[in-house]
Design an enzyme around this catalytic site. Structure first.
Site, PDB file in Angstrom:
ATOM      1  N   LEU A  95      35.999  82.264  29.661  1.00 31.02           N
ATOM      2  CA  LEU A  95      35.660  82.396  31.072  1.00 31.02           C
ATOM      3  C   LEU A  95      36.977  82.746  31.752  1.00 31.02           C
ATOM      4  O   LEU A  95      37.979  82.058  31.553  1.00 31.02           O
ATOM      5  CB  LEU A  95      35.065  81.088  31.603  1.00 31.02           C
ATOM      6  CG  LEU A  95      34.385  81.115  32.962  1.00 31.02           C
ATOM      7  CD1 LEU A  95      33.255  82.146  33.019  1.00 31.02           C
ATOM      8  CD2 LEU A  95      33.823  79.747  33.304  1.00 31.02           C
ATOM      9  N   ASP A  96      36.986  83.813  32.517  1.00 31.92           N
ATOM     10  CA  ASP A  96      38.225  84.299  33.116  1.00 31.92           C
ATOM     11  C   ASP A  96      38.956  83.218  33.894  1.00 31.92           C
ATOM     12  O   ASP A  96      38.350  82.302  34.456  1.00 31.92           O
ATOM     13  CB  ASP A  96      37.934  85.466  34.069  1.00 31.92           C
ATOM     14  CG  ASP A  96      37.355  86.674  33.373  1.00 31.92           C
ATOM     15  OD1 ASP A  96      37.670  86.878  32.188  1.00 31.92           O
ATOM     16  OD2 ASP A  96      36.583  87.397  34.010  1.00 31.92           O
ATOM     17  N   PHE A  97      40.263  83.374  33.989  1.00 34.70           N
ATOM     18  CA  PHE A  97      41.153  82.475  34.731  1.00 34.70           C
ATOM     19  C   PHE A  97      40.666  82.278  36.163  1.00 34.70           C
ATOM     20  O   PHE A  97      40.690  81.171  36.694  1.00 34.70           O
ATOM     21  CB  PHE A  97      42.566  83.081  34.711  1.00 34.70           C
ATOM     22  CG  PHE A  97      43.632  82.263  35.360  1.00 34.70           C
ATOM     23  CD1 PHE A  97      44.009  81.033  34.836  1.00 34.70           C
ATOM     24  CD2 PHE A  97      44.305  82.740  36.476  1.00 34.70           C
ATOM     25  CE1 PHE A  97      45.021  80.287  35.412  1.00 34.70           C
ATOM     26  CE2 PHE A  97      45.323  82.002  37.056  1.00 34.70           C
ATOM     27  CZ  PHE A  97      45.681  80.773  36.537  1.00 34.70           C
TER      28      PHE A  97
ATOM     29  N   SER B  45      37.559  82.706  37.268  1.00 34.26           N
ATOM     30  CA  SER B  45      36.139  82.368  37.319  1.00 34.26           C
ATOM     31  C   SER B  45      35.982  80.875  37.084  1.00 34.26           C
ATOM     32  O   SER B  45      36.877  80.224  36.570  1.00 34.26           O
ATOM     33  CB  SER B  45      35.358  83.146  36.257  1.00 34.26           C
ATOM     34  OG  SER B  45      35.443  84.530  36.511  1.00 34.26           O
TER      35      SER B  45
END
Length: 179
Positions: A43-45, A47
Site C-alpha cells: 500500500l503506497d506510502f 495511501s
C-alpha cells in the site's frame, strides 16, 4: 497467522527504511506487530487502510498473485465532480502508460466516516471534491491514482477498505487484529 492492519498515512509497508532516503520514515516496526509476519502486498506510502500481513508464504502468494484476482476495494476522494462518462471509463478500464487496465467497479458514494488524516487534505473552496468506491482485481503500482488521473479526477485521499473477504471495519490507524 493472518493480521489485518490499518496502515496510517505516510507509513512504509516494510519493517525498515532504506538508507539514503532522507529523514527516517515510519515503518511497520513502529506498531507492535507480531514477529515473523510480512506484508502480503503493498500500500503506497501516501495511501491508508487495510494491509494484510502473514507468516504463511503460500497464503501471501494467493493474496498477491494476479492470477488469483483478489478484489481490492478503495474509497477515493477525488478532485472534481465525477461525470457519468468518467465513471463509465473507470468501469470499462482505462489505458495507462503500462497498458490498459481491467474493468473496475466504480461508483459515487457519500463522504465516508473516516478518521482525520494528518496532515489533512487541503480544502479548496472553489474546487469541488467527491468520493468514489473503486474495486479492482489487479494491483499495479499506484493504479487507482493513475486511473482517476487518466479520467480527469486527481486523487486527494486513498483508503483501502477491503481485500477479498477481509475488511478494515473497526480498526483505527495503527491498530491491528488477527484476521
Amino acid at each position: 497467522m493472518l493480521i489485518a492492519f490499518n496502515k496510517p498515512f505516510k507509513v512504509l509497508c516494510q519493517f525498515t527504511d532504506g538508507p539514503g532516503q532522507g529523514p527516517a520514515r515510519r515503518t511497520l516496526a513502529d506498531f507492535g506487530l507480531p514477529a515473523g509476519v510480512y506484508p502480503a502486498g503493498r500500500l503506497d506510502f501516501d495511501s491508508e487502510g487495510l494491509l494484510l500481513l502473514t507468516d504463511d508464504g503460500a497464503l501471501a502468494h494467493r493474496l498477491t498473485d494476479p492470477r488469483h484476482k483478489q478484489r481490492k476495494t478503495y474509497w477515493v476522494q477525488v478532485e472534481g465532480a465525477p461525470q457519468a462518462g468518467q465513471l463509465a471509463a473507470l468501469r470499462k478500464g482505462v489505458v495507462l502508460a503500462d497498458g490498459p487496465t481491467r474493468p473496475a467497479a466504480a461508483r459515487l458514494i457519500p463522504e465516508p466516516v473516516l478518521w482525520p488524516r494528518h496532515p489533512p487534505v487541503r480544502f479548496r473552496k472553489a474546487v469541488p471534491d467527491a468520493w468514489l468506491e473503486i474495486t479492482l482485481r489487479e494491483g499495479r503500482n499506484r493504479q487507482v491514482r493513475r486511473m482517476t488521473a487518466a479520467v480527469g479526477l486527481p486523487t486527494l485521499r486513498l483508503v483501502r477498505v477491503a481485500i477479498g473477504a477481509w475488511h478494515l471495519a473497526g480498526l483505527q490507524p495503527g491498530q491491528w487484529r488477527a484476521a
